[in-house]
Design an enzyme around this catalytic site. Structure first.
Site: not given
Length: 348
Positions: A214-215, A257
């Site tokens: 996950d960003i 994301e």
């Protein structure tokens, strides 16, 4: 001995038969036919397998289709064709109905057990003009048919049409299976592949690791730098994932994301090394906002491994997601592994 169905019914040269509808044979081809046959430079390439027990037919098609840019392979028997199909990739099959070992219809039936009509189009070449025979071929999975005597321009047009339909189908399949922004698998495709890998791991005792990435603070990227900058981040992170992993690994965009990576035949320690490499590479990326000011992003990664206690994919995903949650709760920009204690310091 069968007559050559590709020769002209009129005006044919005794020493060099032409094709139906033309009297000049290959000289007509060399000089540029006025009958609308497209030149080699205008042809769409493709790999075609010609199956015909008549050597004259094979030679004529080989020569004329090769000059138009197609990659041609020939087979004289049905069993030879099956062997070639098992070891080579073809875009289209041109199949004579009447052959000595396997008939064209028998061979077509065998082919359709493995290849659907979009994966491998088959055009039947038949002298049987009864509608029942043509219907039988189409019902068995033929894409099209050509009747003898064959006019080459007609055969060429039908070949082009089937190859165009095949490529259009492949493009639609790609659009349905892959995320258009990152070019990684979309969620549905990844889930199907993950199911298959879990089955393989269970059946053969293989190890299997799953990464969820996950960003960090991605919403702030969109809020501060705009959605175009956010798209660029997603695109480049997807490129890093695709370029960093092994060819056997499977990567997808899980949503928003979040990304997912399935790593067959991989231990937790090996998966951690790969995850750290991903995290470090992403952290080194430089992005630019609309005002040309640079910015960076980081990511958090959770890892879980398949074991006998897992019966369905959602259990493996839940474990990786819990590890990802710990990575975020522990300060982000870090890798956490399901079942192991939370790292005491931020990964560097």
């Amino acid at each position: 001995m069968r007559s050559n169905p590709w020769t002209s019914m009129k005006g044919q040269r005794r020493n060099h038969p032409g094709f139906s509808g033309g009297s000049g044979g290959d000289s007509e081809e060399a000089s540029g036919s006025a009958r609308g046959e497209t030149s080699a430079m205008e042809e769409t390439s493709g790999r075609i397998l010609i199956v015909d027990d008549d050597p004259g037919n094979r030679e004529i098609l080989l020569r004329r289709l090769t000059r138009r840019g197609y990659e041609i392979t020939t087979a004289a028997r049905g069993k030879e064709a099956l062997a070639l199909l098992a070891t080579h990739g073809f875009d289209l099959l041109l199949l004579d109905v009447v052959m000595p070992d396997l008939s064209g219809l028998e061979l077509l039936t065998r082919i359709r057990e493995t290849y659907d009509p979009f994966t491998l189009p088959v055009i039947m070449v038949t002298g049987q003009v009864k509608s029942t025979d043509i219907v039988q071929a189409l019902e068995l999975g033929a894409n099209d048919y050509i009747t003898k005597p064959v006019e080459f321009s007609v055969a060429l047009a039908r070949i082009r049409t089937q190859l165009t339909l095949k490529r259009t189908h492949e493009q639609l399949q790609h659009l349905a299976a892959y995320d258009p922004l990152t070019e990684l698998m979309n969620r549905r495709t990844f889930m199907n592949c993950l199911d298959q890998e879990i089955v393989r791991a269970r059946r053969h005792g293989f190890q299997l690791a799953l990464l969820l990435l996950d960003i960090d603070f991605f919403k702030k990227v969109n809020d501060h730098h705009g959605h175009l900058a956010g798209d660029e981040v997603l695109r480049r992170v997807g490129g890093v994932i695709q370029g960093t992993l092994r060819r056997s690994d499977l990567a997808g965009r899980f949503g928003g994301e979040e990304f997912c990576v399935c790593m067959p035949n991989t231990t937790l320690s090996e998966a951690r090394i790969a995850a750290e490499r991903l995290r470090e590479t992403i952290a080194r990326l430089t992005f630019y906002a609309d005002d040309e000011s640079p910015f960076h992003v980081t990511c958090s990664i959770g890892i879980a491994a398949y074991d006998e206690g897992i019966s369905k994919r959602h259990e493996l995903i839940q474990r990786a997601d819990e590890a990802l949650y710990r990575a975020k709760g522990g300060g982000r920009n870090r890798v956490e592994i399901d079942g192991l204690p939370t790292q005491t310091s931020e990964a560097s």
